[in-house]
Design an enzyme around this catalytic site. Structure first.
Site, PDB file in Angstrom:
ATOM      1  N   HIS A  18      50.881  32.200  41.877  1.00  6.47           N
ATOM      2  CA  HIS A  18      50.670  30.774  42.151  1.00  6.47           C
ATOM      3  C   HIS A  18      50.847  29.985  40.856  1.00  6.47           C
ATOM      4  O   HIS A  18      51.142  30.560  39.801  1.00  6.47           O
ATOM      5  CB  HIS A  18      49.304  30.540  42.802  1.00  6.47           C
ATOM      6  CG  HIS A  18      48.135  31.094  42.020  1.00  6.47           C
ATOM      7  ND1 HIS A  18      47.795  30.631  40.769  1.00  6.47           N
ATOM      8  CD2 HIS A  18      47.252  32.081  42.309  1.00  6.47           C
ATOM      9  CE1 HIS A  18      46.734  31.289  40.332  1.00  6.47           C
ATOM     10  NE2 HIS A  18      46.389  32.189  41.244  1.00  6.47           N
ATOM     11  N   HIS A  21      49.249  31.175  37.578  1.00  8.49           N
ATOM     12  CA  HIS A  21      49.962  32.271  36.909  1.00  8.49           C
ATOM     13  C   HIS A  21      51.189  31.735  36.183  1.00  8.49           C
ATOM     14  O   HIS A  21      51.499  32.142  35.066  1.00  8.49           O
ATOM     15  CB  HIS A  21      50.418  33.330  37.930  1.00  8.49           C
ATOM     16  CG  HIS A  21      49.289  34.036  38.609  1.00  8.49           C
ATOM     17  ND1 HIS A  21      49.112  33.998  39.964  1.00  8.49           N
ATOM     18  CD2 HIS A  21      48.276  34.795  38.124  1.00  8.49           C
ATOM     19  CE1 HIS A  21      48.037  34.720  40.290  1.00  8.49           C
ATOM     20  NE2 HIS A  21      47.505  35.207  39.188  1.00  8.49           N
ATOM     21  N   CYS A 126      29.929  48.053  51.109  1.00  7.60           N
ATOM     22  CA  CYS A 126      30.433  48.004  52.486  1.00  7.60           C
ATOM     23  C   CYS A 126      30.844  49.413  52.895  1.00  7.60           C
ATOM     24  O   CYS A 126      31.795  49.960  52.341  1.00  7.60           O
ATOM     25  CB  CYS A 126      31.640  47.066  52.616  1.00  7.60           C
ATOM     26  SG  CYS A 126      32.422  47.196  54.251  1.00  7.60           S
ATOM     27  N   CYS A 129      34.537  49.699  53.968  1.00 11.33           N
ATOM     28  CA  CYS A 129      35.495  49.674  52.854  1.00 11.33           C
ATOM     29  C   CYS A 129      35.254  50.835  51.888  1.00 11.33           C
ATOM     30  O   CYS A 129      36.090  51.106  51.039  1.00 11.33           O
ATOM     31  CB  CYS A 129      35.357  48.417  52.010  1.00 11.33           C
ATOM     32  SG  CYS A 129      35.757  46.889  52.816  1.00 11.33           S
ATOM     33  N   CYS A 144      30.497  41.401  54.208  1.00 14.62           N
ATOM     34  CA  CYS A 144      31.747  41.862  53.591  1.00 14.62           C
ATOM     35  C   CYS A 144      32.843  40.807  53.781  1.00 14.62           C
ATOM     36  O   CYS A 144      33.024  40.309  54.891  1.00 14.62           O
ATOM     37  CB  CYS A 144      32.176  43.172  54.250  1.00 14.62           C
ATOM     38  SG  CYS A 144      33.846  43.646  53.799  1.00 14.62           S
ATOM     39  N   HIS A 147      35.397  42.696  56.377  1.00  9.88           N
ATOM     40  CA  HIS A 147      34.935  43.061  57.719  1.00  9.88           C
ATOM     41  C   HIS A 147      33.914  42.095  58.293  1.00  9.88           C
ATOM     42  O   HIS A 147      33.603  42.153  59.482  1.00  9.88           O
ATOM     43  CB  HIS A 147      34.344  44.478  57.688  1.00  9.88           C
ATOM     44  CG  HIS A 147      35.363  45.495  57.287  1.00  9.88           C
ATOM     45  ND1 HIS A 147      35.454  46.008  56.012  1.00  9.88           N
ATOM     46  CD2 HIS A 147      36.372  46.058  57.986  1.00  9.88           C
ATOM     47  CE1 HIS A 147      36.458  46.860  55.951  1.00  9.88           C
ATOM     48  NE2 HIS A 147      37.039  46.908  57.125  1.00  9.88           N
ATOM     49  N   LYS A 297      39.705  22.473  43.309  1.00  9.47           N
ATOM     50  CA  LYS A 297      40.506  23.658  43.116  1.00  9.47           C
ATOM     51  C   LYS A 297      41.726  23.551  44.025  1.00  9.47           C
ATOM     52  O   LYS A 297      41.627  23.051  45.135  1.00  9.47           O
ATOM     53  CB  LYS A 297      39.653  24.864  43.528  1.00  9.47           C
ATOM     54  CG  LYS A 297      40.043  26.117  42.847  1.00  9.47           C
ATOM     55  CD  LYS A 297      38.975  27.168  43.073  1.00  9.47           C
ATOM     56  CE  LYS A 297      39.436  28.450  42.566  1.00  9.47           C
ATOM     57  NZ  LYS A 297      40.211  29.378  42.787  1.00  9.47           N
ATOM     58  N   LYS A 300      45.899  26.267  49.286  1.00  8.97           N
ATOM     59  CA  LYS A 300      46.908  26.014  50.319  1.00  8.97           C
ATOM     60  C   LYS A 300      46.280  25.310  51.520  1.00  8.97           C
ATOM     61  O   LYS A 300      46.842  24.361  52.046  1.00  8.97           O
ATOM     62  CB  LYS A 300      47.517  27.340  50.782  1.00  8.97           C
ATOM     63  CG  LYS A 300      48.541  27.874  49.807  1.00  8.97           C
ATOM     64  CD  LYS A 300      49.896  28.093  50.502  1.00  8.97           C
ATOM     65  CE  LYS A 300      51.043  28.118  49.514  1.00  8.97           C
ATOM     66  NZ  LYS A 300      51.131  29.333  48.728  1.00  8.97           N
TER      67      LYS A 300
END
Ligand code: ME8
Length: 501
Positions: A18, A21, A126, A129, A144, A147, A297, A300
């Protein structure tokens, strides 16, 4: 030639590149190109951070192996660099075998020297995970992020790094090297973190598998931050086939990072290096965050993003590089927007710089048969360029990229005023009587344009190269304003920054 080693942070491959970066790669590239221009032997490293929970989680959410996700996204980051005109010498991936081997060597040394111990790590886990979640990713109600199920408080036995043993050495480092972290407010932030007292930090994960294996305890992998930080060091071992560049470039001159990862680079990193008996870097330069124009911030979903890919496609890398360096004061957060970009593009690139270039070339073509007159340049104008490069060097050595660019921009404006003041078209109308004066004005303009263009080259490498060629000064990269016009043959140039874009 003095060696100069500069790095960006390495990006997580759990998402796409983005603007943040892109910004970091651009500012690092400006500094790298600037140092090359000054004759340094530069090595510029960037790359991707591919292990750890965020990548493993993102892969799981997509139902693919972490390596598959890493391969796909690393390629997007790698491909972005040439699109941004970023001139990195190597692109490291932390899944490179050579990187992993060297991480194990260095951390084994840290272990052998007694800077590790076993301890209990406690956190939110989790079970689906098979992974601990860090505080800032946990959803409301301790759920999580993948999940959305409730996390459980769990403990595991991990290896720890004895960060606390480096409290005093780090205080000494910060005291002796007041410019270790720049700008100053970020130095103060790191220094105050240090004053609050250091605790040992977890060095390994027992339940994670996506990482570099701990050589003395193969059931564990290293905590991703230790693996990631070491990229700056490991890369020099294999970036050039058959050569080890460590002697030549280590310690790094500048690490360029964002403010959110300050603690890792200014505290953990030097401590880890000390533990491994490796020299610490010279400077850590910390940039701020790019924010949307509304001060929020960029995201999108809020629709307030300046899309780097759209800008690159329509306007090219140089326009984006110019905008970000000009708009955002290094070390501080900066608001960026599509409108802000357009305003600077039109007023500065199209009108001021682009126009100066086309006017100068056109007048040399029309009034001097396309040859830059090899006559004396205007001493008063020349004097206004005195000290410009010294000032730029000084500013860039403390990463003041926007202030250094302003130094150049004042001269771009000065040259435009010079055109108005001297009115070469009026001199031309008077024919032979004022021909010598006209030649002097055009020699001065060509030389002034050449000098600002050389100064702008680290910021806008593509367009400046085209312009220097068109000026017949492609080889003339010296930074001083010459006492004489350089006698080059100019050629036609399409508008550098077309207005209609
Ligand atoms: O932090 N504006 O990776 P990352 C400016 N893998 N800079 C920004 C930004 C924004 N909106 N968002 C991110 C990591 N950055 C770790 C680094 S280094 C050994 C490991 C910056 O992909 C961020 O501050 O989250 C960091 O310097 C870089 O982009 C990579 O962020």
């Amino acid at each position: 030639m003095s060696a100069f080693y500069i790095t960006t942070a390495i990006s997580y491959v759990n998402g796409a590149p983005h603007l943040g970066h892109a910004y970091e790669a651009i500012v690092t590239d400006v500094l790298a190109r600037h140092m090359r221009q000054r004759g340094a032997d530069v090595f510029f490293l960037t790359g991707t951070d591919e292990h750890g929970e965020p990548v493993a989680d993102a892969a799981r959410a997509e139902g693919v192996e972490p390596q598959v996700l890493a391969d796909r996204n690393a390629e997007r980051f790698r491909a972005l660099m040439p699109q941004l005109e970023v001139s990195n010498d190597f692109f490291i991936r932390t899944t490179d075998q050579q990187h992993k081997r060297r991480v194990q060597e260095v951390l084994q040394r840290v272990h052998d020297r007694g800077y590790t111990h076993k301890g209990l790590y406690e956190g939110w886990y989790c079970p689906r995970c098979a992974d601990f979640k860090v505080e800032n990713e946990i959803l409301d109600g301790n759920r999580c992020p993948i999940h959305e199920t409730e996390l459980v408080r769990e403990q595991e036995e991990n290896w720890f790094f004895k960060l606390s043993a480096f409290q005093e050495p780090l205080v000494a480092l910060f005291d002796e090297r007041q410019d270790f972290v720049m700008p100053r407010h970020h130095y103060n932030e790191a220094r105050s973190f240090l004053s609050s007292g250091l605790e040992d930090v977890s060095l390994s994960r027992a339940r994670m598998h996506w990482g570099v294996e701990v050589p003395w305890d193969p059931g564990h992998v290293f905590y991703v931050w230790f693996d990631a930080l070491l990229n700056y060091y490991t890369a020099l071992g294999y970036a050039r086939e058959g050569e080890d560049l460590t002697e030549r470039y280590w310690p790094a001159n500048y690490h360029i990072i964002g403010k959110d990862i300050l603690k890792f680079h200014t505290i953990f990193w030097p401590a880890l290096l000390m533990a491994a008996e490796i020299e610490v870097p010279h400077h850590v330069f910390v940039h701020g965050f790019l924010l949307a124009a509304d001060g929020r911030k960029m995201s999108k979903s809020m629709g307030n993003v300046l899309d780097p890919f759209e800008v690159l496609e329509r306007y090219g890398a140089d326009a984006l590089r110019h905008y970000l360096c000009r708009e955002v004061s290094f070390g501080h957060d900066g608001a960026v927007s599509r409108d802000g970009f357009q305003a600077r593009y039109d007023s500065e690139l199209a009108n001021e710089y682009g126009n100066l270039a086309s006017r100068t070339l056109n007048m040399i073509e029309r009034y001097c048969d396309g040859i830059v007159p090899a006559v004396d340049t205007d001493a008063a104008l020349r004097a206004e360029f005195d000290g410009m490069f010294a000032r730029i060097d000084e500013l860039l050595s403390v990463a003041e990229l926007s202030a250094a660019l302003e130094e150049v921009w004042q001269r771009v404006r000065r040259l435009n005023r010079y055109v108005e003041e001297t009115a070469p078209w009026a001199l031309a109308r008077e024919g032979a009587v004022r021909a010598a004066e006209l030649a002097g004005v055009l020699a001065s303009l060509a030389e002034g344009l050449r000098v600002v263009t050389v100064a702008l080259a680290p910021y806008m490498p593509a367009k400046t190269a085209v312009l220097l060629e068109a000026l017949g000064a492609g080889e003339r990269l010296e930074r001083a304003f010459a006492a004489q016009g350089f006698g080059g043959r100019v050629s036609a140039l399409a508008p550098l920054f077309p207005k209609s874009a």
